[in-house]
Design a protein around this motif. Structure first.
Motif, short mmCIF file in Angstrom:
data_model
loop_
_atom_site.label_atom_id
_atom_site.label_comp_id
_atom_site.label_asym_id
_atom_site.label_seq_id
_atom_site.Cartn_x
_atom_site.Cartn_y
_atom_site.Cartn_z
N UNK A 31 -3.97 8.64 -18.09
CA UNK A 31 -4.03 7.92 -16.82
C UNK A 31 -5.23 8.31 -15.97
N UNK A 32 -5.46 9.60 -15.76
CA UNK A 32 -6.58 10.04 -14.92
C UNK A 32 -7.93 9.58 -15.45
N UNK A 33 -8.23 9.73 -16.75
CA UNK A 33 -9.52 9.24 -17.23
C UNK A 33 -9.69 7.72 -17.09
N UNK A 34 -8.63 6.98 -17.34
CA UNK A 34 -8.72 5.52 -17.22
C UNK A 34 -9.00 5.12 -15.78
N UNK A 35 -8.28 5.73 -14.84
CA UNK A 35 -8.48 5.41 -13.42
C UNK A 35 -9.87 5.84 -12.97
N UNK A 36 -10.32 7.01 -13.39
CA UNK A 36 -11.64 7.51 -13.00
C UNK A 36 -12.75 6.60 -13.53
N UNK A 37 -12.68 6.26 -14.80
CA UNK A 37 -13.70 5.39 -15.39
C UNK A 37 -13.68 4.02 -14.72
N UNK A 38 -12.50 3.51 -14.41
CA UNK A 38 -12.40 2.21 -13.74
C UNK A 38 -13.04 2.25 -12.35
N UNK A 39 -12.77 3.31 -11.60
CA UNK A 39 -13.35 3.41 -10.25
C UNK A 39 -14.87 3.54 -10.29
N UNK A 40 -15.38 4.38 -11.18
CA UNK A 40 -16.83 4.56 -11.28
C UNK A 40 -17.50 3.29 -11.76
N UNK A 41 -16.90 2.63 -12.75
CA UNK A 41 -17.47 1.38 -13.25
C UNK A 41 -17.44 0.30 -12.19
N UNK A 43 -17.51 0.72 -8.94
CA UNK A 43 -18.53 1.03 -7.93
C UNK A 43 -19.92 0.68 -8.45
N UNK A 44 -20.20 1.00 -9.71
CA UNK A 44 -21.50 0.64 -10.30
C UNK A 44 -21.71 -0.85 -10.33
N UNK A 45 -20.67 -1.59 -10.67
CA UNK A 45 -20.78 -3.05 -10.67
C UNK A 45 -21.02 -3.57 -9.26
N UNK A 46 -20.35 -3.00 -8.28
CA UNK A 46 -20.52 -3.42 -6.89
C UNK A 46 -21.95 -3.19 -6.43
N UNK A 52 -28.33 -7.58 -6.68
CA UNK A 52 -28.73 -8.91 -7.13
C UNK A 52 -28.79 -9.88 -5.95
N UNK A 53 -27.87 -9.72 -5.01
CA UNK A 53 -27.80 -10.64 -3.87
C UNK A 53 -28.81 -10.24 -2.79
N UNK A 54 -28.84 -8.97 -2.40
CA UNK A 54 -29.63 -8.53 -1.27
C UNK A 54 -30.98 -7.92 -1.66
N UNK A 55 -31.22 -7.72 -2.93
CA UNK A 55 -32.46 -7.10 -3.38
C UNK A 55 -32.33 -5.60 -3.42
#
Length: 60
Positions: A31-41, A43-46, A52-55
């Motif tokens: 559970x912890x690794x899945x949640x951690x990887x999801x949060x970091x990914x 944030x990186x996507x955000x 892409x939108x604001x430069x």
């Protein structure tokens, strides 16, 4: 109903402890690794999508 009572009586402290260790293992190893990887990914996507939108930062 009777089987629930029998299960409660049959469960010993060592069986209960084994269940707790199994749950801890699932939480720590899965559970912890899945949640951690999801949060970091996420944030990186955000950050990538906002750039892409604001430069890229620093251009003004």
């Amino acid at each position: 109903m009777v089987s629930d009572v029998e299960d409660a009586v049959v469960d010993s402290p060592t069986t209960e402890r084994r269940k707790e260790y199994k749950a801890l293992f699932i939480v720590v190893v899965l559970l912890f690794p899945i949640v951690t990887i999801s949060l970091i990914s996420g944030y990186g996507f955000l950050v990538w999508f906002s750039q892409m939108i604001f430069g890229p930062p620093g251009h003004g």
